[in-house]
Design a protein around this motif. Structure first.
Motif, PDB file in Angstrom:
ATOM      1  N   PHE A  99      21.513 -13.374  -1.833  1.00  0.00           N
ATOM      2  CA  PHE A  99      20.080 -13.084  -1.849  1.00  0.00           C
ATOM      3  C   PHE A  99      19.721 -12.339  -0.565  1.00  0.00           C
ATOM      4  CE2 PHE A  99      20.682 -17.240   0.040  1.00  0.00           C
ATOM      5  CZ  PHE A  99      19.854 -17.239   1.158  1.00  0.00           C
ATOM      6  N   GLY A 100      18.621 -11.613  -0.621  1.00  0.00           N
ATOM      7  CA  GLY A 100      18.218 -10.850   0.548  1.00  0.00           C
ATOM      8  C   GLY A 100      16.812 -10.305   0.429  1.00  0.00           C
ATOM      9  N   LEU A 101      16.290  -9.828   1.543  1.00  0.00           N
ATOM     10  CA  LEU A 101      14.949  -9.253   1.632  1.00  0.00           C
ATOM     11  C   LEU A 101      15.012  -7.984   2.459  1.00  0.00           C
ATOM     12  CD1 LEU A 101      12.739 -12.375   2.435  1.00  0.00           C
ATOM     13  CD2 LEU A 101      12.632 -11.023   0.333  1.00  0.00           C
ATOM     14  N   SER A 102      14.085  -7.069   2.193  1.00  0.00           N
ATOM     15  CA  SER A 102      13.933  -5.887   3.044  1.00  0.00           C
ATOM     16  C   SER A 102      12.465  -5.497   3.123  1.00  0.00           C
ATOM     17  CB  SER A 102      14.770  -4.714   2.519  1.00  0.00           C
ATOM     18  OG  SER A 102      14.216  -4.174   1.344  1.00  0.00           O
ATOM     19  N   TYR A 103      12.115  -4.849   4.206  1.00  0.00           N
ATOM     20  CA  TYR A 103      10.736  -4.412   4.459  1.00  0.00           C
ATOM     21  C   TYR A 103      10.768  -2.930   4.817  1.00  0.00           C
ATOM     22  CZ  TYR A 103       6.381  -3.703   7.067  1.00  0.00           C
ATOM     23  OH  TYR A 103       5.185  -3.208   7.539  1.00  0.00           O
ATOM     24  N   GLY A 104       9.977  -2.134   4.124  1.00  0.00           N
ATOM     25  CA  GLY A 104       9.984  -0.699   4.348  1.00  0.00           C
ATOM     26  C   GLY A 104       8.655  -0.178   4.854  1.00  0.00           C
ATOM     27  N   ILE A 105       8.730   0.766   5.785  1.00  0.00           N
ATOM     28  CA  ILE A 105       7.551   1.448   6.338  1.00  0.00           C
ATOM     29  C   ILE A 105       7.699   2.934   6.028  1.00  0.00           C
ATOM     30  CG2 ILE A 105       6.183   1.914   8.393  1.00  0.00           C
ATOM     31  CD1 ILE A 105       7.522  -0.536   9.683  1.00  0.00           C
ATOM     32  N   HIS A 106       6.674   3.555   5.445  1.00  0.00           N
ATOM     33  CA  HIS A 106       6.701   4.967   5.104  1.00  0.00           C
ATOM     34  C   HIS A 106       5.717   5.716   6.008  1.00  0.00           C
ATOM     35  CE1 HIS A 106       8.718   3.814   1.260  1.00  0.00           C
ATOM     36  NE2 HIS A 106       8.009   2.697   1.467  1.00  0.00           N
ATOM     37  N   PHE A 107       6.195   6.772   6.647  1.00  0.00           N
ATOM     38  CA  PHE A 107       5.330   7.493   7.593  1.00  0.00           C
ATOM     39  C   PHE A 107       5.671   8.985   7.621  1.00  0.00           C
ATOM     40  CE2 PHE A 107       9.046   5.945   9.799  1.00  0.00           C
ATOM     41  CZ  PHE A 107       9.402   6.963  10.647  1.00  0.00           C
ATOM     42  N   ASN A 137       0.876  -1.179   0.000  1.00  0.00           N
ATOM     43  CA  ASN A 137       0.000   0.000   0.000  1.00  0.00           C
ATOM     44  C   ASN A 137       0.904   1.216   0.000  1.00  0.00           C
ATOM     45  OD1 ASN A 137       0.762   0.422   2.809  1.00  0.00           O
ATOM     46  ND2 ASN A 137      -0.686  -1.211   3.300  1.00  0.00           N
ATOM     47  N   ALA A 138       0.309   2.392   0.199  1.00  0.00           N
ATOM     48  CA  ALA A 138       1.100   3.622   0.145  1.00  0.00           C
ATOM     49  C   ALA A 138       2.123   3.706   1.264  1.00  0.00           C
ATOM     50  CB  ALA A 138       0.177   4.837   0.189  1.00  0.00           C
ATOM     51  N   ARG A 139       1.991   2.870   2.295  1.00  0.00           N
ATOM     52  CA  ARG A 139       2.848   2.977   3.480  1.00  0.00           C
ATOM     53  C   ARG A 139       3.806   1.814   3.673  1.00  0.00           C
ATOM     54  NH1 ARG A 139       2.204   8.204   5.719  1.00  0.00           N
ATOM     55  NH2 ARG A 139       0.163   8.924   4.997  1.00  0.00           N
ATOM     56  N   GLN A 140       3.680   0.740   2.894  1.00  0.00           N
ATOM     57  CA  GLN A 140       4.506  -0.435   3.128  1.00  0.00           C
ATOM     58  C   GLN A 140       4.946  -1.069   1.810  1.00  0.00           C
ATOM     59  OE1 GLN A 140       2.967  -3.074   6.526  1.00  0.00           O
ATOM     60  NE2 GLN A 140       1.129  -1.996   5.882  1.00  0.00           N
ATOM     61  N   ASP A 141       6.146  -1.639   1.793  1.00  0.00           N
ATOM     62  CA  ASP A 141       6.612  -2.380   0.629  1.00  0.00           C
ATOM     63  C   ASP A 141       7.620  -3.433   1.064  1.00  0.00           C
ATOM     64  OD1 ASP A 141       9.586  -1.585  -0.209  1.00  0.00           O
ATOM     65  OD2 ASP A 141       8.617   0.212   0.581  1.00  0.00           O
ATOM     66  N   VAL A 142       7.767  -4.454   0.223  1.00  0.00           N
ATOM     67  CA  VAL A 142       8.715  -5.530   0.452  1.00  0.00           C
ATOM     68  C   VAL A 142       9.564  -5.677  -0.803  1.00  0.00           C
ATOM     69  CG1 VAL A 142       9.026  -7.991   0.930  1.00  0.00           C
ATOM     70  CG2 VAL A 142       7.148  -6.742   2.005  1.00  0.00           C
TER      71      VAL A 142
END
Length: 372
Positions: A364-372, A341-346
């Motif tokens: 290989f790797g993963l990340s999780y982002g929070i937008h605020f 959504n507008a606030r989260q991405d993987v």
């Protein structure tokens, strides 16, 4: 267009048919021809707000926002109670950065037509944009000649104003039984005509596997070309990065060009020159290069999925001591980004590197982002 041309042959003075021809030209990207067609129509009929809206849509796609707003002002004068005209004017104001005026105009459109999805979407788009991005990531490196390495990181990017952005991050490494970590910080100044300048550095507990300290700067400038062209925008980036290890010093000089195409496709081409200096030996320059293709994969309401593939040759990661050396490599990889959504991405990535001496490296790797 064939149908419209046939109708124009039958009735060359029919303004409605001429207006349809201008619309089709706009949809198909023939913006110069569409503008000329609308201006010819307006010489004859200046009281139809649809024609002024059509001309404004051409101006917006050409990036001529002020001209578009003047055309829409005329359309509003002719029919101030049309919700679609108000919404179109709001879009132009939003493109100019006049967010408060755009919000009022979208609200007027919604008052005139409570069912207008365009007005509702416009008001939603003008909600206060997130200023901060907090991201958590994890990376893994597998070798056919050594034990696996792992790393975790956390970053916070804050865009305080249109001109100032800061970034801080903490990186933690587990490499060959040794643990290390560093703190990275940078500040970016943006200037509309000049681009962006970033200055930063890093310091940490190296434990002989990462640099003791780092310093870097980055210059970035982009040009928007036109919404009607195949090439929509071009961006150039130049950077220098210094790494200081216990027994060596590395300087990298890099340049990258990013080209934007329709439908959010991008192509980047980069080259890096690395100067390595070890204790007791002379300095040596080594080149490397990379290319990356980004593309959309799908979207569902506010969810979006995009991907990228890349190829690099001679590329090494100078943030880690075991990556520095006299070896050649070719790297193949790709990644995915899923906007929840507008606030989260993987995001996720994987890469496979072939080195000399029959050595391989899979990451290989993963990340999780929070937008605020």
């Amino acid at each position: 267009m064939q149908i419209v041309d046939q109708e124009l042959t039958r009735a060359p003075q029919d303004i409605d048919v001429q207006a349809w021809r201008a619309r089709v030209m706009t949809w198909s990207g023939q913006l110069a021809e569409a503008e000329k067609e609308y201006l010819e129509i307006l010489k004859v009929s200046r009281t139809d707000p649809d024609n002024w809206m059509g001309l404004a849509s051409v101006y917006l796609r050409e990036g001529r926002v002020e001209d578009a707003l003047r055309a829409l002002d005329r359309a509003v004068e002719l029919d101030p109670k049309r919700a679609d005209v108000r919404a179109a004017r709001a879009r132009a104001l939003r493109a100019m950065g006049e967010r408060n005026e755009a919000r009022m105009e979208f609200q007027k459109a919604l008052n005139l037509d409570p069912t207008s999805m365009e007005a509702r979407a416009g008001l939603t788009s003008l909600r206060r944009e997130p200023k901060h991005e907090l991201r958590f990531g994890q990376d893994n490196d597998l070798f056919n000649f050594a034990d696996a390495n792992h790393g975790e990181w956390t970053s916070l990017v804050s865009r305080w104003t249109t001109y100032w952005t800061t970034s801080v991050a903490g990186d933690f490494y587990q490499r060959g039984g040794a643990a290390a970590g560093k703190f990275v910080g940078s500040v970016t100044r943006r200037q509309p005509k000049w681009g962006a300048l970033t200055l930063g550095g890093a310091i940490g507990r190296d434990n002989a596997v990462i640099p003791k300290s780092e310093a870097f700067f980055d210059l970035d400038h982009g040009w928007k070309i036109s919404e009607a062209n195949f090439v929509r925008a071009v961006e150039f980036d130049y950077g220098q990065h210094w790494y200081w290890y216990q027994a060596s010093r590395i300087l990298t000089v890099s340049g990258t060009a990013i080209v934007s195409f329709p439908q959010e496709w991008t192509l980047s081409l980069g080259a890096t020159g690395a100067r390595s200096a070890f204790s007791g030996t002379g300095a040596e320059w080594r080149p490397s290069g990379t290319t990356r293709l980004g593309f959309p994969l799908g979207h569902w309401e506010d969810k979006r999925l995009s991907g990228n593939v890349f190829f690099a040759t001679g590329t090494e990661d100078f943030a880690q001591i075991d990556q520095i050396g006299r070896f050649a490599s070719q790297t193949y990889g790709g990644g995915l980004r899923f906007q929840l959504n507008a606030r989260q991405d993987v995001t996720g990535y994987t890469a496979y590197q072939k080195r000399t001496q029959n050595r391989t490296h899979t990451s290989f790797g993963l990340s999780y982002g929070i937008h605020f």
